[in-house]
Write a protein that holds these residues in place. Sequence first.
Motif, short mmCIF file in Angstrom:
data_model
loop_
_atom_site.label_atom_id
_atom_site.label_comp_id
_atom_site.label_asym_id
_atom_site.label_seq_id
_atom_site.Cartn_x
_atom_site.Cartn_y
_atom_site.Cartn_z
N GLY A 110 0.79 -1.23 0.00
CA GLY A 110 0.00 0.00 0.00
C GLY A 110 0.82 1.27 0.00
N ALA A 111 2.14 1.14 -0.03
CA ALA A 111 2.99 2.33 -0.01
C ALA A 111 2.91 3.12 -1.32
N TYR A 112 2.59 2.44 -2.43
CA TYR A 112 2.55 3.10 -3.74
C TYR A 112 1.25 2.77 -4.47
N ARG A 113 0.79 3.71 -5.26
CA ARG A 113 -0.25 3.41 -6.23
C ARG A 113 0.38 2.57 -7.35
N THR A 114 -0.43 1.79 -8.04
CA THR A 114 0.14 0.87 -9.03
C THR A 114 -0.43 1.11 -10.43
N LYS A 115 0.30 0.63 -11.40
CA LYS A 115 -0.08 0.77 -12.80
C LYS A 115 0.02 -0.60 -13.47
N GLU A 116 -0.98 -0.92 -14.31
CA GLU A 116 -0.97 -2.18 -15.06
C GLU A 116 -0.67 -1.93 -16.53
N THR A 117 0.19 -2.77 -17.10
CA THR A 117 0.48 -2.70 -18.53
C THR A 117 0.34 -4.10 -19.12
N HIS A 118 -0.46 -4.24 -20.17
CA HIS A 118 -0.66 -5.53 -20.81
C HIS A 118 0.29 -5.64 -22.00
N ILE A 119 1.06 -6.71 -22.04
CA ILE A 119 2.07 -6.89 -23.08
C ILE A 119 1.93 -8.28 -23.70
N THR A 120 2.70 -8.52 -24.75
CA THR A 120 2.79 -9.82 -25.40
C THR A 120 4.23 -10.31 -25.32
N VAL A 121 4.41 -11.55 -24.92
CA VAL A 121 5.75 -12.14 -24.81
C VAL A 121 5.96 -13.12 -25.95
N ALA A 122 7.01 -12.91 -26.72
CA ALA A 122 7.32 -13.80 -27.84
C ALA A 122 8.11 -15.02 -27.34
N LEU A 123 7.63 -16.20 -27.72
CA LEU A 123 8.30 -17.45 -27.38
C LEU A 123 8.93 -18.05 -28.63
N ASP A 124 9.64 -19.15 -28.49
CA ASP A 124 10.22 -19.81 -29.65
C ASP A 124 9.12 -20.40 -30.53
N GLY A 125 9.45 -20.61 -31.79
CA GLY A 125 8.51 -21.23 -32.72
C GLY A 125 7.38 -20.32 -33.14
N GLY A 126 7.54 -19.02 -32.96
CA GLY A 126 6.50 -18.09 -33.37
C GLY A 126 5.32 -18.01 -32.42
N LYS A 127 5.41 -18.67 -31.28
CA LYS A 127 4.33 -18.64 -30.29
C LYS A 127 4.43 -17.37 -29.44
N THR A 128 3.30 -16.94 -28.90
CA THR A 128 3.27 -15.78 -28.00
C THR A 128 2.31 -16.06 -26.85
N VAL A 129 2.51 -15.35 -25.75
CA VAL A 129 1.57 -15.39 -24.63
C VAL A 129 1.34 -13.96 -24.17
N ASN A 130 0.16 -13.72 -23.60
CA ASN A 130 -0.13 -12.43 -23.01
C ASN A 130 0.49 -12.35 -21.62
N ALA A 131 0.71 -11.14 -21.14
CA ALA A 131 1.28 -10.96 -19.81
C ALA A 131 0.84 -9.61 -19.26
N ILE A 132 0.89 -9.50 -17.94
CA ILE A 132 0.53 -8.25 -17.26
C ILE A 132 1.70 -7.81 -16.37
N VAL A 133 2.13 -6.59 -16.58
CA VAL A 133 3.16 -5.98 -15.73
C VAL A 133 2.47 -5.02 -14.78
N GLY A 181 6.44 -1.54 -3.88
CA GLY A 181 7.63 -1.07 -4.58
C GLY A 181 8.33 -2.12 -5.42
N ILE A 182 7.66 -3.23 -5.74
CA ILE A 182 8.26 -4.31 -6.51
C ILE A 182 7.51 -4.46 -7.83
N THR A 183 8.19 -4.31 -8.94
CA THR A 183 7.56 -4.51 -10.24
C THR A 183 7.32 -6.00 -10.47
N THR A 184 6.12 -6.38 -10.93
CA THR A 184 5.80 -7.79 -11.12
C THR A 184 5.37 -8.06 -12.55
N LEU A 185 5.60 -9.29 -13.00
CA LEU A 185 5.17 -9.71 -14.32
C LEU A 185 4.52 -11.07 -14.21
N VAL A 186 3.25 -11.17 -14.64
CA VAL A 186 2.52 -12.43 -14.66
C VAL A 186 2.22 -12.77 -16.12
#
Length: 326
Positions: A68-91, A130-135
Amino acid sequence: MKRILITCAATTALALLLTMVLCALGNAMAPKWQVEPFTDHITLTTTNTDIQAVDPATGAVLKTPQEGAYRTKETHITVALDGGKTVNAIVREPLDAPADRPACLFLHGSGTGKSSEAFGDVANAMASAGITTLVPDKRLDNYTMLHRDYVSSAHDYAKSLEILRKWPGVSRSETGIYAESEGTWIATVLTQQHPDLAFAILTSPPVVSGRQQMTLAATNYLTAAGAPDAVKQLIPRITSLGTQRMGLAYADFDAAKYRRSLTMPLLINYGVKDTAMPVEQGARLLIKAANQAGNTNVTLRYYDANHQLRTGSNQTVPGLPLEPHY
């Protein structure tokens, strides 16, 4: 009469031969381990689950930002994997937090594992401290009930790890991982491949191989149901049957090999209402493996919670709140 005697002798010989064959098969099918009552119980040094940071150089207690020390921000991204595959992710990241801050990558347990449905409360709580997270989403095109490759999965998660380490404001040297359940097997592969990870958080880790974990879970269930010992003794034999031809090679994942790589600060979490995991045996094995690798920075915590460290039901049910001290 002679023919009858010969027939009886032949029948007896055949019966003896069949008995020997069946005994040999039974011995071959017998597990190399047995389920026995656990007696090396862990003695807790405190009932307080708070975790206090200490300066390793001076031993002085450090004051760290809390949830609760900081307000937070969400960013939705795409992660490129091998073989042309991708997955969605949230930072998720803390707003107006100092640069060169810690970061944490999340690894899913068994199941579908969508970034939009998993770890939201934990990841956001970390971000607010204060810790940046990626799921990331869990890659599912090569993950089924019959086939799971934990080494390949670790390689996929490593793609997300590299993105997180390069995220603005993140300190590469202070980036670690948070894994739950089946994901903790993948986490140990990742720690072997990336020994420079800053920390590893293992929540509800099975620790032993999948075959042994299934045996423990089934035995615990039957014990709670009041099943007779003769029935419970069948479980190791059933779970020891060969599964390679069925494609279930992951049941024999070499967990012992990979847990030797836990050389970084390690946090182990278990819910005491989780009857499927080796909450004491597993903790013992992880602590021993870390210590043998020269790592004494190990913290173990138990919570009055289920497998996902949540309350309201002993079962894994969507929407349950986290245990309040977790």
